[in-house]
Scaffold this motif. Structure first.
Motif, PDB file in Angstrom:
ATOM      1  N   GLY A  77      46.381  26.854  -9.534  1.00 41.24           N
ATOM      2  CA  GLY A  77      46.335  27.985  -8.627  1.00 41.24           C
ATOM      3  C   GLY A  77      44.995  28.680  -8.673  1.00 41.24           C
ATOM      4  O   GLY A  77      43.988  28.103  -9.107  1.00 41.24           O
ATOM      5  N   VAL A  78      44.976  29.955  -8.267  1.00 43.50           N
ATOM      6  CA  VAL A  78      43.717  30.702  -8.198  1.00 43.50           C
ATOM      7  C   VAL A  78      43.703  31.896  -9.156  1.00 43.50           C
ATOM      8  O   VAL A  78      42.790  32.725  -9.094  1.00 43.50           O
ATOM      9  N   VAL A  79      44.679  31.972 -10.057  1.00 43.14           N
ATOM     10  CA  VAL A  79      44.677  33.000 -11.097  1.00 43.14           C
ATOM     11  C   VAL A  79      43.960  32.448 -12.319  1.00 43.14           C
ATOM     12  O   VAL A  79      44.272  31.339 -12.795  1.00 43.14           O
ATOM     13  N   LEU A  80      42.989  33.199 -12.831  1.00 39.50           N
ATOM     14  CA  LEU A  80      42.250  32.745 -14.008  1.00 39.50           C
ATOM     15  C   LEU A  80      43.176  32.623 -15.208  1.00 39.50           C
ATOM     16  O   LEU A  80      44.003  33.505 -15.469  1.00 39.50           O
ATOM     17  N   ASP A  81      43.030  31.535 -15.944  1.00 41.02           N
ATOM     18  CA  ASP A  81      43.836  31.314 -17.137  1.00 41.02           C
ATOM     19  C   ASP A  81      43.307  32.161 -18.289  1.00 41.02           C
ATOM     20  O   ASP A  81      42.145  32.596 -18.290  1.00 41.02           O
ATOM     21  N   GLU A  82      44.157  32.399 -19.261  1.00 46.39           N
ATOM     22  CA  GLU A  82      43.776  33.187 -20.434  1.00 46.39           C
ATOM     23  C   GLU A  82      42.579  32.546 -21.127  1.00 46.39           C
ATOM     24  O   GLU A  82      42.524  31.330 -21.313  1.00 46.39           O
ATOM     25  N   GLY A  83      41.608  33.357 -21.497  1.00 44.39           N
ATOM     26  CA  GLY A  83      40.414  32.862 -22.170  1.00 44.39           C
ATOM     27  C   GLY A  83      39.307  32.427 -21.239  1.00 44.39           C
ATOM     28  O   GLY A  83      38.217  32.067 -21.700  1.00 44.39           O
TER      29      GLY A  83
END
Length: 294
Positions: A77-83
């Motif tokens: 998707g287009v949500v940044l992953d943790e870190g």
């Protein structure tokens, strides 16, 4: 507000008040706002055909982008992953999740015409969080849909894609925000399901935790907002100390720049928020200035 306090621009719950560096004494002062006039930013956003056209254009692009992702489902998707960082972004996986699109509310799907009109009638009055909370609870009948939003959101829902709102309106006023969204014709919204609010977690006005919660449930194929914090809190992580040009440069770096109009969509807002800062030397560096010949 434009035309209001010159030291700190008024903030909304989706925004953080931003101290503006003082303008050099030699700079020409801005003309005083006269009671009964409308600040230029408000004229533009709430009254101009140009702003309406930009908004319709943006919402049409959003709907077209979502339709393309329905036809060709993405891996991520287009949500940044943790870190993640803005320089080296990684995105949350879409594996096994239904599609969704995530939107800010104020000045993204709703125009707060009642609140801003009251501000315009009281030039110089500082932003008051209590007054904004009162508007959340009682001003729902004065909101308008952002041009293009109602048709685009209806089209997105018709594609089978879930519409989710992530806003810094107060969780304590959830029912009123649900009603305002419905009144404007851009709903429905249900708190805890398709409406995420400030107070849902312990992170205050930051939105990344809520975005992460949404991305755990959905494959988020599009996000839209009027502030960079509607996409990642990383844009505001060093807002108090980073060089003025750094935040703008962060939007133009290759890893992030490719997302604008291709998953991340910005709506215009020259009235309030984190964009309204910068002294004369920062916005117009000396090396690039021009003066007419005597």
């Amino acid at each position: 507000m434009l035309g209001g306090s010159t030291a700190v621009h008024a903030a909304r719950p989706d925004r953080t008040a931003v101290a503006t560096p003082s303008v050099p004494a030699a700079a020409r002062p801005a003309p005083a706002l006269i009671l009964g006039t409308v600040p230029p930013g408000m004229q533009y956003l709430y009254g101009s055909g140009e702003a309406a056209a930009i908004s319709v254009q943006a919402w049409r692009a959003i709907a077209d982008h979502v339709a393309a992702r329905v036809r060709n489902r993405p891996v991520d998707g287009v949500v940044l992953d943790e870190g993640s960082t803005l320089a080296a972004p990684r995105f949350v996986s879409c594996a096994g999740k239904p599609l969704a699109a995530v939107f800010d509310v104020d000045e993204t799907v709703l125009l707060n015409a009642g609140f801003e009109g009251d501000d315009a009638m009281h030039p110089g009055r500082p932003y008051d969080a209590a007054r904004w909370r009162a508007y959340e609870a009682s001003g729902g009948a004065t909101v308008l849909p952002v041009p293009g939003a109602a048709d685009a959101l209806a089209a997105i829902r018709a594609m089978g894609v879930t519409v989710v709102f992530n806003t810094n309106r107060s969780a304590g006023n959830a029912a009123f925000t649900e009603a305002a969204i419905g009144h404007a014709g851009v709903g429905p919204a249900r708190h805890g399901e398709t409406l995420y609010l400030s107070g849902d977690d312990a992170t205050g006005a930051r939105k990344d935790a809520r975005r992460a919660a949404i991305a755990r449930r959905f494959c988020v194929v599009a996000m839209a907002g009027d502030q960079l914090g509607d996409f990642s809190d990383l844009f505001n992580a060093n807002a108090s100390g980073q060089p003025f040009a750094g935040r703008r440069a962060a939007t133009l770096g290759a890893p992030v720049a490719r997302l604008w109009g291709a998953g991340w969509f910005v709506l215009p807002n020259p009235v309030y928020g984190t964009a309204l800062k910068g002294g004369m030397d920062e916005v117009f560096p000396v090396a690039g200035r021009w003066t007419p010949a005597p």
